[in-house]
Structure formats: structure tokens, C-alpha cells
Design an enzyme around this catalytic site. Sequence first.
Site, PDB file in Angstrom:
ATOM      1  N   ASP A 105       0.850  -1.190   0.000  1.00  0.00           N
ATOM      2  CA  ASP A 105       0.000   0.000   0.000  1.00  0.00           C
ATOM      3  C   ASP A 105       0.889   1.246   0.000  1.00  0.00           C
ATOM      4  O   ASP A 105       1.837   1.348   0.799  1.00  0.00           O
ATOM      5  CB  ASP A 105      -0.905   0.009   1.233  1.00  0.00           C
ATOM      6  CG  ASP A 105      -1.833   1.206   1.256  1.00  0.00           C
ATOM      7  OD1 ASP A 105      -2.933   1.100   0.678  1.00  0.00           O
ATOM      8  OD2 ASP A 105      -1.457   2.235   1.859  1.00  0.00           O
ATOM      9  N   LEU A 106       0.617   2.190  -0.925  1.00  0.00           N
ATOM     10  CA  LEU A 106       1.382   3.432  -0.991  1.00  0.00           C
ATOM     11  C   LEU A 106       0.934   4.371   0.129  1.00  0.00           C
ATOM     12  O   LEU A 106      -0.262   4.674   0.259  1.00  0.00           O
ATOM     13  CB  LEU A 106       1.164   4.115  -2.340  1.00  0.00           C
ATOM     14  CG  LEU A 106       1.858   3.465  -3.551  1.00  0.00           C
ATOM     15  CD1 LEU A 106       1.400   4.130  -4.833  1.00  0.00           C
ATOM     16  CD2 LEU A 106       3.362   3.584  -3.404  1.00  0.00           C
ATOM     17  N   ASP A 124      -4.430   2.566  -4.644  1.00  0.00           N
ATOM     18  CA  ASP A 124      -2.984   2.647  -4.383  1.00  0.00           C
ATOM     19  C   ASP A 124      -2.473   1.345  -3.783  1.00  0.00           C
ATOM     20  O   ASP A 124      -1.465   1.320  -3.079  1.00  0.00           O
ATOM     21  CB  ASP A 124      -2.677   3.811  -3.445  1.00  0.00           C
ATOM     22  CG  ASP A 124      -3.368   3.664  -2.089  1.00  0.00           C
ATOM     23  OD1 ASP A 124      -4.250   2.791  -1.970  1.00  0.00           O
ATOM     24  OD2 ASP A 124      -3.024   4.418  -1.158  1.00  0.00           O
TER      25      ASP A 124
END
Length: 775
Positions: free
Chosen positions: A384-385, A427
Site C-alpha cells: 500500500d502506498l 494505491d
Amino acid sequence: MVDRFKLSLFDRMFVTPFIVLAMVVLVYAVVGVIVTPPDSWTVELVTVLGCIMCAHLRMPIGRISGLPMLGVAVTLLAISRPASEYLLTVALWSVGLMISQTIVLRSVAIGLYVVGISFVGGVVFVVVHNELTRAGVWQFVSYAVASACYFAVALLLEFIRARGRWGLDQKFGLSALSPMRLGAVVLLVALVSTLMNAVDSAVIPWLEHDPDVRLTPAVILLVATLFLVIAQRLRFRAVHRRLSGVVTAAVELPWATETGLRKALEVRAQMVLQAGEAEVRDEPPGPGEIGAPVRLEPGVDEYIVASRRLGALPLGREEEQALTALAHMASETARIQHDVDSLERRANSDPLTGLPNYGAFQAALIDANENRSYHSGIAVLFIDLDNFKKLNDSRGHHTGDELLKAVADRLRGSVGGRDFVSRIGGDEFVAILTELQTVAQSKELADGIIHEIGRPLTLDGQEFRPVVSAGLAFSGHREIDAQLLVVDADRSMLQVKRSRRQGGPAEGSSVSIASHRSTRTNDIVARAITEDRLTLAFQPIVSIDQGRIWAFEALVRYIDPELGPISPSSLVARAKSLGLMDELTRQIIVKAMDAAEKFHALEPSIACMTVNLELGQIGEEHLGPFIRDVAKSHPNVSLCIELNERSLRSVTDDLRREAEVMQDAGVIIALDDYGSDDSSVGALVRFPMDILKIDKSLIDDLGDVRQREVIKALQGFGDNLDYTMIVEGIESPDMVDVMVALGVRSAQGYYFGRPQSFRQTMDRIRSHGTTAVIS
């Protein structure tokens, strides 16, 4: 005109004399009828007409191209019964043959070539027949012998022109020529000729009570008409065959794979047209060929081209129509396949990054879980960004899109060839890592991927360093529900985010391992060992020069009622971490030796059982005394302990002495997996051993002369030092042949048998004894 058949230089040199001969014969026929008119113009003209009428009838004599109409032509020549002026008679007969072949072959030059050969054979036929008749030989026999001579001459000349390539594989030989069919044609010519001459010479005059009546022209027309009817029937069958072939192609081609469509089209075209050659190529059809445009790849225009060799009937309008139909079907199949593939790619990929989407990820996860090898682990890495929404809000969505594409590119480049990466949400990315052995290995790979993603990049002219949170879930066994891996990895990723919010490291990417999965598996393995639930599988070790089994290797197996099978590598790794490795090995040895006694009772020549051990386990404080006691308590069979070559890098003098004590107690020592990773020669000379087992990685490309020379050298090394060498990973008879050629005498691998349970192994021995290979 000869250029239409793409003749080689040899063909030109061979064909030209017969073309010249045919031209001389035709001139001789014209001059001859002017200077010396034949006894019966009617007979000669009807013979010529008969040849023309029978132009399309062929008498097959095998799968060679052959010469058209040979049998029919000589039948008509036989009925005309030339006795005097036979050269002129054969020349006039050649005129009819020339007209017919020009019609059929659509080439004056090739027609002349056929006439030249046929004239030579015809002269031989007439001379042999006349001489045998004068000698009082029965008419049928004389016709049969003369016909055989005719065919022998004509086919011999064609055989020479083809440079002897009459094999079914188009190499030197005669396998494409059918002696039975050739004999049948000879007998048919003799029979028809004899019957028709009997009708003309005896039956008709007897019926008319006039010995001077001769109905030769009528008989020739009768036979020619019969042949014409047969020819039309055969032509109808050929049309039906082509139509059936096209219909079959319409069913088969759509099921051909994208890579196999080209080959399927070539094979089907060759079968439908009965062509000598058919190929898809860039160039359009040349002389002597037919072709049709085809498009098997988007934007690439090609041609399917078919041809027949010299001497065969050429491909005509009907064949060209069939070829066009085949090309159209193949083009439509390729177009539809491309459209379907495009739709699948759109349905299963993310339009922004080009990565597979969530649906494709789910399918890939199921495939990776179900189709992994028994001892191969997989892991799911959930990424996950961090602060992605803030980036979008501050710099705009186009900047966020550029970041997503950059992360996708880095993910593609950082995973292995068999691994899988996907964008499953805004994301969020996920990777499936395959062919793993341990959690530590999966963590090392995950750290490398995260490091690659976190390298600085430039967005809108400013440097930016992506930060991600990641969760890792490892599975060392086939999962009943693979989706649980995603849940665990997602949960671990959320722990990283939660840690950041609770004051953990705010900068830098990190990976969290799903620890509760590891704990759960540890509990299962501990319970399996303490409750003695482990089972064994047995794989044969064979003597390839004798084709007999002389030993088995015992391999640990465990299937949990809830999780399913747990891989041996995972079992061993868990047992080590739990301090249960000695107990696991102890159970394996006891069960293996008990099984060995039962195998030996059925087949006394099977007297060895091998078991895998860690090097340190042979010490006195571990399993040394136990192993020696087991060896002594089973005097009928030998215990062989396989020590991994990698573990010998840490060998000590004490362990070396322990190994010598083991050998003195009758225990056989094998060096396992030699040749894997960075094996060293030192392991061969610094440690006492009796068997050298060669890792399958050393024979993964036996076409490489270096691999073969290494195997040969190791076999020589073993022979000189009295080691038994066993090559692992043998999976085909071709590999066995190579091993025999290299002097290898013992081997192990799936070709001789996959690991089987005790019951299955006992059944094999009862049914097949020590036979190395069973069908």
C-alpha cells in the site's frame, strides 16, 4: 515453361534430354504417317483419342509423386498390338499422350518430359511383348512381363531424377513406393489387355463367323470409355475429399492455439490438396505454385502457398479455391483469437498501469496454490502506498497517476519470471512470489521489492521517494482456501500502518510478516511429530545398465486434515525451529528401515534404504548412537544416510571422525545434491562417503557438451575412488540413453517412478518385481 516447376540444376540436366527426345518422336510421328502410312488409320487415331479421353485417370502406386496415367497409356498401347513398324506406332501413341499430358499438366515442357520417358518405356514394352509372343509365351504372361518392364524403365528414370528420395520422410529410400499397388497395376494392365485382345481376336470373329473381322478401334474406345468413367468417378471422389477436408478444417482451425495456427493451416492445406509442400511465407506463389493471402498476425500479410513436385498433376482451379477457403478460415480464426485476447486483456488488466487487475490476481493465486510442486512454497506480498491521497490533493491526480505507473514498472522489474504482480485497488498492489523454500527467503525477496519501489524518482520536476507499507504471508503447503493468504497479508500490512500512527517509524518502507500463520503451522507440525503422524513415500534408485531397482529413498510426508499437505521443506524448517529435528529424523529412520525389511522380504536384491539427515545429527549428542544401533538391528538391509553437500562446508574434524565411525558400523554415507548452487570439489575429498548423488541441475541441458563432460568426469572420479554415483532427475528415456553413453550406472528420477506410499510401493514390487521402468 520448365521454370514453372522450379527445377534444380540437376533436374534441368536430367529433363532436357527427354524433352528433346519427345520432340524428335513427335516429328518422327508426323513424318512417319506421311512417308509410311500405318496399316490402320482408325486404330492409330482411336488410340490417340483414347489417351486424350483418359487424361485424368491415375493409377496410384504409392505415395510418391509418380507419373500420371502410366498404367492407362500402356493399356491402350497394348490393345493396338503393334507388331511391325512398332516405333511409328509408339510414336503415334506418344502424340495422344502428349496432348493428354499438356491438358492435364498445363505445361508443354513437362508434357514433353513425360512423353520422353513414356516413349522409352513404350518401346521396351512393345519389344518385350513381341519377343515373348514369338516365343509362344501365354498372352497374359507376356503382357504382364512387358508391363513390368515398362513400369521399371519409367519409374527408374523418375527415381534417378528424384535422386532416390522416395522415402516417406522424403529422404533416400523406396518406402513411399508400394510394391503391392505397383504389382496390382501391372496385373490390371495385363488382364485388361488380354481380355480385350481376346474379345477382338476370338470372341467377336466367332460370333460373326468371320475370321477377318477386327474390332480393335471399338475395343480401344470401349476401354478408353471405361477408363473415362472411372476417371470421372475418381475426380468426383477427389472433389468430395477436398470438400470434406475443408469442412474438417472449419472445425479444427478455430481450436488451434495462436502459436499452432500456422502449423495447423500448413498441415491441413497439404492434406486437403494432397500437395507435396504447403507453407505460410511472406512471398506470393511463384511458378508452379498456387497461393492465397492470409493474415495470422495483426497487420502482417502473408501467403499460404502449395505446390506439387515434377511428375505429379499440378494444382488447379479447384485446389486454388479450396486453398483460398482454408486461408480465409485461418485468417478469421486469427482475427477472432486476437479480438478475444484483447477483450480478455482489457477485462483482466488495469488500464492505467497495464498490470493485471483483481480478477486476474484471484485466478493467478488459485493457479499458483494448486499447481505448485509438493515442496514449493508461495507468498503473497500486499503493498500500500503511504500518503497517496495527500499527493493527489497537493499535486493533482496526474502526478498520482505517474507515481502509480512508476511503481507498477518497478514491480514488474523486481519480481521473478514466474512471479505475478497486480494492481488490485487505487494505491494497492499485490505480488505472488513462487518457488520459495522458507519464510526467510520470502522476506528477503519482499525486502528487495520494497527497496526497489522506494528508490527516488522525479515527479513534475521534483524528486520524490515513494514510501509503502507491506504485509507478507508465506505458505509452505497447498492451501485449502488460498484467499486466506490475502487476508493475512492485508492484515499484516494494516499492522504496519497502525504502527506508524501509534508512533512507529514514520519514514521508510517496511514489511510485516503474518506471524499468526507461522504460529499456527508450527503448532500443526509440532503435533504431527509428537503424535507420530508422519508418513513416508519411497522413490526407487535403479541400476540403469541392469534395469533393476536396488534401493529406495525414504521421503517424509504429512497431510493435515485442515490445511492439506505440508511440504517436506516446511516440515523440516518448522522442526528445526521447534527443536524437534532429531525426533522427526528418528521417526523417519525407524519407519524407513521397517519398510526396507518388508521390501527385502519380497525381493532380496533390494537391500538398501536411504534417509536424508543434517550433518550435525550424526554427532554423539544427537543421533549418532541411535543410527548405529538401527544399522546393527537390521542386518539384512543397509541404512544409507544422505548428507546435503551444502552442509559439508561447516564440517569439523569431530564430524569427520563420526562419519568414519558410522561407516565402521555398516552405515553407508551418501553426499546428496552435488552440483547444486556453488558446489566445491573439496566436499568430494574432505569427507568420507560411499555414494555420490548428482543434483538434477547438472543435467538440465544434456545438449550442452560441458554438462556431459562433467558427468563423465564425475563417473570416472567415482570409479577410481570406488564411489557409487547416482544421477538424480532422470525423467525420460532419452536422458537414460545419454547416461548410459556417459558410463553412468545408477540413477533416480520420475522416469523410474515418482515417490509412492508404502502400500503402493509394495504393490509395485509384487506386480513388477525390481523392474526399473513400468508402463
